[in-house]
Design a protein around this motif. Sequence first.
Motif, short mmCIF file in Angstrom:
data_model
loop_
_atom_site.label_atom_id
_atom_site.label_comp_id
_atom_site.label_asym_id
_atom_site.label_seq_id
_atom_site.Cartn_x
_atom_site.Cartn_y
_atom_site.Cartn_z
N ASN A 187 0.42 4.40 0.61
CA ASN A 187 0.53 5.54 1.76
C ASN A 187 -0.40 4.71 2.31
O ASN A 187 -1.74 4.53 1.73
CB ASN A 187 -0.55 6.80 0.59
N GLN A 199 -12.62 6.90 -4.01
CA GLN A 199 -12.63 8.94 -3.32
C GLN A 199 -12.02 9.33 -2.49
O GLN A 199 -12.35 10.06 -1.20
CB GLN A 199 -13.94 7.74 -2.23
N LYS A 200 -10.65 8.83 -2.54
CA LYS A 200 -9.47 9.53 -1.76
C LYS A 200 -8.99 10.75 -2.47
O LYS A 200 -9.21 12.54 -2.16
CB LYS A 200 -8.45 8.93 -1.76
N ASP A 223 -2.17 -0.88 -3.86
CA ASP A 223 -3.26 -0.16 -3.52
C ASP A 223 -2.86 1.31 -3.25
O ASP A 223 -2.20 1.37 -2.55
CB ASP A 223 -3.83 -0.20 -1.79
N THR A 267 0.54 -1.00 -0.19
CA THR A 267 0.22 0.25 -0.01
C THR A 267 0.78 1.75 0.05
O THR A 267 1.68 1.60 1.45
CB THR A 267 -1.05 0.16 1.08
N SER A 301 -4.91 3.91 -3.40
CA SER A 301 -5.97 4.64 -3.18
C SER A 301 -5.73 6.52 -2.40
O SER A 301 -6.10 6.80 -2.83
CB SER A 301 -7.21 3.90 -2.23
N SER A 302 -4.76 6.34 -1.52
CA SER A 302 -5.25 7.16 -1.51
C SER A 302 -2.85 8.35 -2.25
O SER A 302 -3.83 9.14 -1.19
CB SER A 302 -4.83 7.45 0.41
N THR A 320 -3.05 6.54 4.81
CA THR A 320 -3.62 7.17 5.48
C THR A 320 -3.61 7.79 7.02
O THR A 320 -3.51 8.95 7.40
CB THR A 320 -4.86 6.93 4.55
C1 PLP Z 1 -5.07 2.73 0.76
C2 PLP Z 1 -6.61 2.45 1.49
N1 PLP Z 1 -6.75 1.76 0.39
C3 PLP Z 1 -7.97 1.32 0.66
C4 PLP Z 1 -9.06 1.99 2.36
C5 PLP Z 1 -10.16 2.16 2.22
O1 PLP Z 1 -10.96 3.31 1.67
P1 PLP Z 1 -12.81 3.34 2.60
O2 PLP Z 1 -13.07 2.80 3.58
O3 PLP Z 1 -12.88 4.39 1.56
O4 PLP Z 1 -13.30 2.43 1.04
C6 PLP Z 1 -7.80 3.28 2.20
C7 PLP Z 1 -9.12 4.19 4.22
O5 PLP Z 1 -8.58 4.67 4.74
C8 PLP Z 1 -6.76 3.76 2.44
O6 PLP Z 1 -6.23 4.28 2.51
#
Ligand code: PLP
Length: 199
Positions: A33, A78-79, A55, A31, A57-58, A35
């Motif tokens: 980052n 969503q991030k 991952d 992952t 996402s952030s 969060t």
């Molecule tokens: C790197 C990462 N992946 C996945 C997620 C999951 O996101 P969510 O809780 O908005 O589904 C987060 C949530 O903080 C995250 O930081």
Amino acid sequence: VAGTTEAEQFVRVPRQEELSLTPGAAYVHFTSNNTIFGTQWAGEPDRGDAPLVADTSSDMFSRPIDIAKYGLIYAGAQKNLGPSGVTLVIIREDLLARSQKSMHTMLSYATHASSQSMYNTPPCFGIYLMGLVMQWALAQGGLEGVGRVNARKAATLYAEIDRTGFYRGTAQKDSRSQMNITFRLPSEALEATFAHARR
Ligand SMILES: Cc1ncc(COP(=O)(O)O)c(C=O)c1O
């Protein structure tokens, strides 16, 4: 788990020499980052022969990314990218062929790739908004430009944290995130005041 800093409460990302990778592994996941703990990999871990899966996402599109190093990237929108309900997936073509035949049709990336992501009705509004965000990023000078702004913003905040001694940064300096700057205050009472402060 090939590497974790859980014993240190995730104040840094694992170092390469701490990783115990399984020879012949199907993939290595990380992952980019964290969060909540405010840590971020400066680059990708060396993962041997296994495809790298991440991952992101952030911190997706918060800085340039060397896509050639990855087998699969997934990022919940969503991030950084748009509204919730959309996930950006970038997958190497040869990995699509490895999608298990026993996998439910809808859960197979091969299904979505061969249907240009329109196997089912896609969340059009979310995808449209993501397109606007990408246009905005291009107007900032692309990921180089976005990355420069993020680095500058993070440096400003960390400089203040380090200067005052009042705020306590929670992540170790070499693992600090440019996305999520985490810090504590001298007391939990002050933190409650800070968190609930209203103009
Ligand atoms: C790197 C990462 N992946 C996945 C997620 C999951 O996101 P969510 O809780 O908005 O589904 C987060 C949530 O903080 C995250 O930081």
